[in-house]
Design a protein around this motif. Structure first.
Motif, short mmCIF file in Angstrom:
data_model
loop_
_atom_site.label_atom_id
_atom_site.label_comp_id
_atom_site.label_asym_id
_atom_site.label_seq_id
_atom_site.Cartn_x
_atom_site.Cartn_y
_atom_site.Cartn_z
N LEU A 700 0.82 -1.21 0.00
CA LEU A 700 0.00 0.00 0.00
C LEU A 700 0.85 1.27 0.00
O LEU A 700 0.31 2.37 0.04
CB LEU A 700 -0.91 0.01 1.23
CG LEU A 700 -1.98 -1.08 1.30
CD1 LEU A 700 -2.73 -1.01 2.63
CD2 LEU A 700 -2.94 -0.99 0.14
N GLU A 701 2.20 1.07 -0.05
CA GLU A 701 3.14 2.19 -0.06
C GLU A 701 2.96 3.08 1.17
O GLU A 701 2.93 4.31 1.10
CB GLU A 701 3.02 3.01 -1.35
CG GLU A 701 3.34 2.21 -2.61
CD GLU A 701 3.25 3.03 -3.88
OE1 GLU A 701 2.80 4.19 -3.80
OE2 GLU A 701 3.66 2.53 -4.93
N LEU A 702 2.85 2.42 2.34
CA LEU A 702 2.69 3.13 3.60
C LEU A 702 3.94 2.96 4.46
O LEU A 702 4.61 1.93 4.40
CB LEU A 702 1.48 2.59 4.37
CG LEU A 702 0.11 2.74 3.69
CD1 LEU A 702 -0.96 2.07 4.54
CD2 LEU A 702 -0.22 4.20 3.47
N LYS A 703 4.22 3.98 5.26
CA LYS A 703 5.31 3.87 6.22
C LYS A 703 4.84 3.03 7.41
O LYS A 703 3.66 2.84 7.62
CB LYS A 703 5.72 5.27 6.68
CG LYS A 703 6.36 6.12 5.58
CD LYS A 703 6.69 7.52 6.04
CE LYS A 703 5.45 8.39 6.15
NZ LYS A 703 5.73 9.81 6.41
N VAL A 704 5.82 2.55 8.19
CA VAL A 704 5.50 1.69 9.32
C VAL A 704 6.30 2.13 10.54
O VAL A 704 7.49 2.40 10.45
CB VAL A 704 5.81 0.21 9.02
CG1 VAL A 704 5.50 -0.65 10.25
CG2 VAL A 704 5.00 -0.27 7.84
N VAL A 705 5.62 2.21 11.68
CA VAL A 705 6.27 2.46 12.97
C VAL A 705 5.90 1.30 13.89
O VAL A 705 4.72 1.02 14.09
CB VAL A 705 5.81 3.80 13.60
CG1 VAL A 705 6.50 4.00 14.95
CG2 VAL A 705 6.09 4.96 12.67
N ALA A 706 6.91 0.62 14.42
CA ALA A 706 6.67 -0.50 15.33
C ALA A 706 6.67 0.01 16.77
O ALA A 706 7.60 0.69 17.19
CB ALA A 706 7.74 -1.57 15.15
N GLU A 707 5.62 -0.33 17.52
CA GLU A 707 5.49 0.12 18.91
C GLU A 707 5.97 -0.96 19.87
O GLU A 707 5.87 -2.15 19.58
CB GLU A 707 4.04 0.46 19.22
CG GLU A 707 3.47 1.59 18.38
CD GLU A 707 2.02 1.89 18.71
OE1 GLU A 707 1.72 3.02 19.06
OE2 GLU A 707 1.19 0.96 18.59
N GLY A 708 6.47 -0.55 21.01
CA GLY A 708 6.80 -1.49 22.08
C GLY A 708 8.05 -2.31 21.86
O GLY A 708 8.12 -3.46 22.29
N ILE A 709 9.07 -1.76 21.17
CA ILE A 709 10.33 -2.49 20.97
C ILE A 709 11.08 -2.51 22.31
O ILE A 709 11.41 -1.46 22.86
CB ILE A 709 11.19 -1.82 19.88
CG1 ILE A 709 10.41 -1.74 18.55
CG2 ILE A 709 12.49 -2.58 19.68
CD1 ILE A 709 11.13 -0.98 17.46
N GLU A 710 11.37 -3.72 22.78
CA GLU A 710 11.98 -3.85 24.10
C GLU A 710 13.36 -4.47 24.09
O GLU A 710 14.07 -4.40 25.09
CB GLU A 710 11.06 -4.66 25.02
CG GLU A 710 9.73 -3.99 25.31
CD GLU A 710 8.88 -4.78 26.29
OE1 GLU A 710 9.30 -5.90 26.65
OE2 GLU A 710 7.83 -4.28 26.70
#
Length: 755
Positions: A700-710
């Motif tokens: 979909l040509e969207l950016k991605v932000v991953a939450e909760g990286i530990e």
């Protein structure tokens, strides 16, 4: 073809010249009398083309008419009778070959004046057009099949509903391919390793019924290697065979259905033989031409792509409606089922159902002391015991954290609900053996029944929640049934609303900021603004509770705009720092904020007042917010985006996004819910979910932000999938404005990024 001197040749004594001419021309030259149509001359080439000698036809001059196919004869004679003087005309018909049966003939003729006297005669030639016509019909069929395959592929690749698209595709191709049955089977291996094709989709001619279509055969495990059709499919090869040549099991199945020939094409999905497409004929033993096979293989390729997409969408859709840890229905699906029960209650007033709100006692202590891994295993074990203790028609759901809800449909009395609650508690109090740990836990359960005149699902859940808190305050490890006297919880909530209203007026809320980091470089590219508040007793109020109260009390717009104003002002201050002119800020937008009438105007005013570039502002919306009202939502989102800011889809996977609407939404990025990120540590299964979400985002040509990286393992895996940004405790917890400023001044990048 023209014959200007034909009448002179056939009437002359130069028979040798006529024979020479006919020998060099692939045609039969003739002349006949109009009206009677008696042959007066015919070339000897008639022997080569139709098996007769010239004398066979000349001795009975009218015999050739009887050799025309009865269905064509009247039209041929009518055409000949309408001949025009000195004008070449033609017609096509079937003519009986002495040895080969009927052949297609092209008759080119002309009405001419007799050279030897008054009167007219017909001169012309016969051409055998059988093979030409076969090729022409074959090409017409191929063109029809090509158009059908193109239309079917369009259905498969662009249809919004997969099952409907496949049904339409089979109908289009089945008609064009001139077959009697067309179906798609998925291949499965049973517990005994037998090969069992399962019928998934079918098309039959209008003269038949799909209800009479029997499921295909089952092949015992020890016989799979002897099945030539299966071995061909495994090798990516098509397979065509008459019914008589199949093994007895398959042959008897096909003969009962009256099938004479079968053509199979393998269907592969990601290099795995998923199944096959079967083309079957009743009337003939069909011989499939290579070009036709190539066209149908194109169709199967489109089907394979559509199947792959459908499987991914189904997987994502499942996780959108199910808790990723326990695989239980999530809140969205539970609400849907609860609403169905309320509709049932409206139709049948005596109908009774109950909702049990279950909260685990001491779970936070276990989770904090033993780690999230043990906590997750415990939650999965609890989910299994809940399911094992319920009836097939009941629903168990995980709302989040350690909260579960149960929907008991069609109960007889309150006793059924309380008995179920006790049975659940008895199961949960049994020890959980998790590796070397033996864990004991109990639960507080609140119960409400449907006889309180509920209108919405949220009202039911709210009262069950109130009853659960009553159970907790009564010493935990018990159940309580809701009654109208349970008002203490409501009064406390009302007090909290009053304090919140005052806090909004004084801007007494504190904004914390968690950095959003470029995973490749470690640079801080943005902060997410997170609200924090303490009540009059200096007790922290959970952000989720804060938002719920604000929405229910109608204060969400004022609260949200206050947070947005403070966050934008803070961003402006940070952008004055060296190297942070392009720093960005993310601010959450709740559902009720989105549909406030003056939201767009207020956001525009805040952007102008803070003097920040609109492209540096990201508004985050939850999945449930976006799906609540599709058309109105799209209009509002586009109006917000027209301000120059970007829209992010927050906690992707934790709600219930409608995948079919994602293409039309003006969002710029997904924020992957932290529950999915935590599952990376669980191995391939958890990683597959992240991989699917990132694949969807990239498509979909969207950016991605991953939450909760530990931890570093999660970071490295996300980096390997080209996830560009992330946030979490690996980098920094939410910080005060002063703490975030110190962080910006003290370092330009984090040292945790992948090498």
């Amino acid at each position: 073809m023209t014959f200007p001197l034909l009448y002179e040749i056939v009437k002359s004594d130069k028979q040798s010249y006529l024979d020479h001419l006919s020998a060099t021309c692939p045609a039969v030259l003739y002349s006949s009398c109009p009206g009677a149509y008696d042959l007066t001359a015919v070339s000897q080439s008639v022997t080569n083309l139709f098996g007769y000698t010239d004398q066979d036809l000349l001795t009975e001059p009218n015999r050739w008419v009887s050799l025309i196919h009865p269905d064509d004869r009247s039209l041929v004679l009518e055409t000949l009778s309408q001949g025009t003087l000195d004008v070449w005309q033609e017609c096509e018909y079937r003519f009986f070959h002495k040895h080969l049966g009927y052949r297609w003939v092209q008759n080119i003729f002309q009405l001419v004046s007799k050279p030897t006297g008054p009167g007219l005669e017909i001169i012309g030639c016969w051409l055998d057009r059988t093979e030409h016509l076969k090729h022409r019909l074959a090409q017409q069929h191929r063109d029809t099949l090509l158009a059908a395959v193109a239309e079917a592929s369009q259905h498969l690749l662009t249809g919004s509903h997969f099952n409907t698209a496949v049904t339409k595709a089979l109908a289009v191709v089945g008609s064009a391919a001139r077959i009697d049955r067309l179906y798609i089977c998925e291949l499965h291996t049973s517990s005994t390793n037998a090969l069992t094709p399962q019928l998934r989709y079918a098309w039959v001619k209008k003269t038949e019924s799909t209800s009479s279509l029997q499921l295909p055969w089952t092949v015992p495990a020890d016989a799979i290697g002897q099945r030539r059709w299966y071995q061909s499919l495994v090798r990516h090869l098509p397979f065509a065979q008459s019914t008589q040549e199949f093994h007895e099991i398959e042959r008897s199945h096909l003969m009962r259905a009256g099938i004479r020939s079968v053509f199979l094409l393998p269907i592969f999905v990601e290099d795995h033989l998923w199944g096959f497409m079967s083309f079957e004929n009743r009337q003939v033993e069909r011989q499939w031409a290579t070009p036709d096979i190539a066209l149908l293989q194109t169709l199967v390729a489109s089907l394979s792509g559509a199947l792959k997409h459908h499987q991914k969408e189904t997987e994502l859709l499942h996780y959108a409606f199910h808790d990723p840890l326990t695989n239980l229905p999530n809140r969205a699906l539970f609400i849907n089922r609860l609403e169905q029960s309320l509709k049932q209650l409206q139709r049948y007033p005596d109908y009774l159902f109950a909702v049990l709100f279950l909260d685990l006692d001491r779970f936070k202590i276990i989770n904090d002391s033993m780690g999230h891994g043990i906590g997750d295993q415990l939650l999965m074990g609890i989910a299994e015991r809940l399911l094992a203790s319920l009836r097939p028609g009941d629903t168990a759901s995980r709302l989040g954290g350690d909260e579960f809800v149960i929907l008991l449909n069609g109960i007889q009395s309150q006793d059924d609900a309380t008995a179920t609650a006790e049975r659940l508690r008895q199961q949960l109090t049994l020890p959980f053996n998790l590796g070397v740990h033996e864990i004991f836990i109990d639960a507080s359960i609140g119960i409400t029944l449907s006889n309180f005149g509920y209108q919405t699902a949220e009202q039911v859940l709210q009262d069950a929640d109130v009853a659960m808190y009553q159970a907790k305050s009564s010493g935990k490890g018990c159940h309580k049934v809701f009654n109208m006297g349970m008002q203490s919880q409501t009064m406390a909530r009302s007090q909290l609303e009053t304090e919140m209203r005052r806090a909004i007026e004084r801007q007494a809320f504190e904004i914390y900021y968690q950095p959003i980091v470029c995973l490749k470089t470690g640079d801080i590219d943005a902060f997410e603004a997170l609200i924090r508040w303490y009540d009059s007793n200096h007790q922290p109020i959970a952000a989720s509770d804060l938002i719920d109260i604000a929405e229910e009390s109608g204060m969400i717009q004022d609260l949200g705009l206050s947070v947005l104003q403070q966050a934008c002002n803070q961003l402006r201050q940070w952008q004055r720092l060296s190297d942070y002119e392009s720093l960005q800020i993310s601010v959450n937008l709740s559902a009720k904020q989105l549909f406030h009438s003056d939201l767009v105007t207020k956001v525009s005013d805040i952007l102008a007042a803070s003097r920040i570039d609109p492209t540096h502002l990201k508004l985050e919306l939850t999945e449930s917010t976006i799906i609540r009202n599709d058309q109105d939502t799209i209009i509002l989102l586009k109006q917000l985006k027209d301000l120059g800011l970007e829209l992010y889809l927050d906690d992707f996977g934790a709600g219930y996004s409608s995948l079919s609407h994602l293409y039309s939404l003006p969002i710029s990025a997904f924020k992957i819910d932290q529950s999915f990120v935590q599952r990376i540590d669980m191995g391939a299964e958890g990683q597959a979910i992240i991989r699917s979400i990132l694949l969807l985002a990239h498509n979909l040509e969207l950016k991605v932000v991953a939450e909760g990286i530990e931890n570093k393992t999660q970071l490295d895996y996300l980096n390997s999938l080209d996830c560009t940004h992330g946030q979490g405790f690996l980098f920094a917890p939410p910080l005060t404005a002063r703490g975030a400023t110190s962080l910006l001044r003290s370092q330009d990048r984090f040292e945790y990024q992948s090498a």
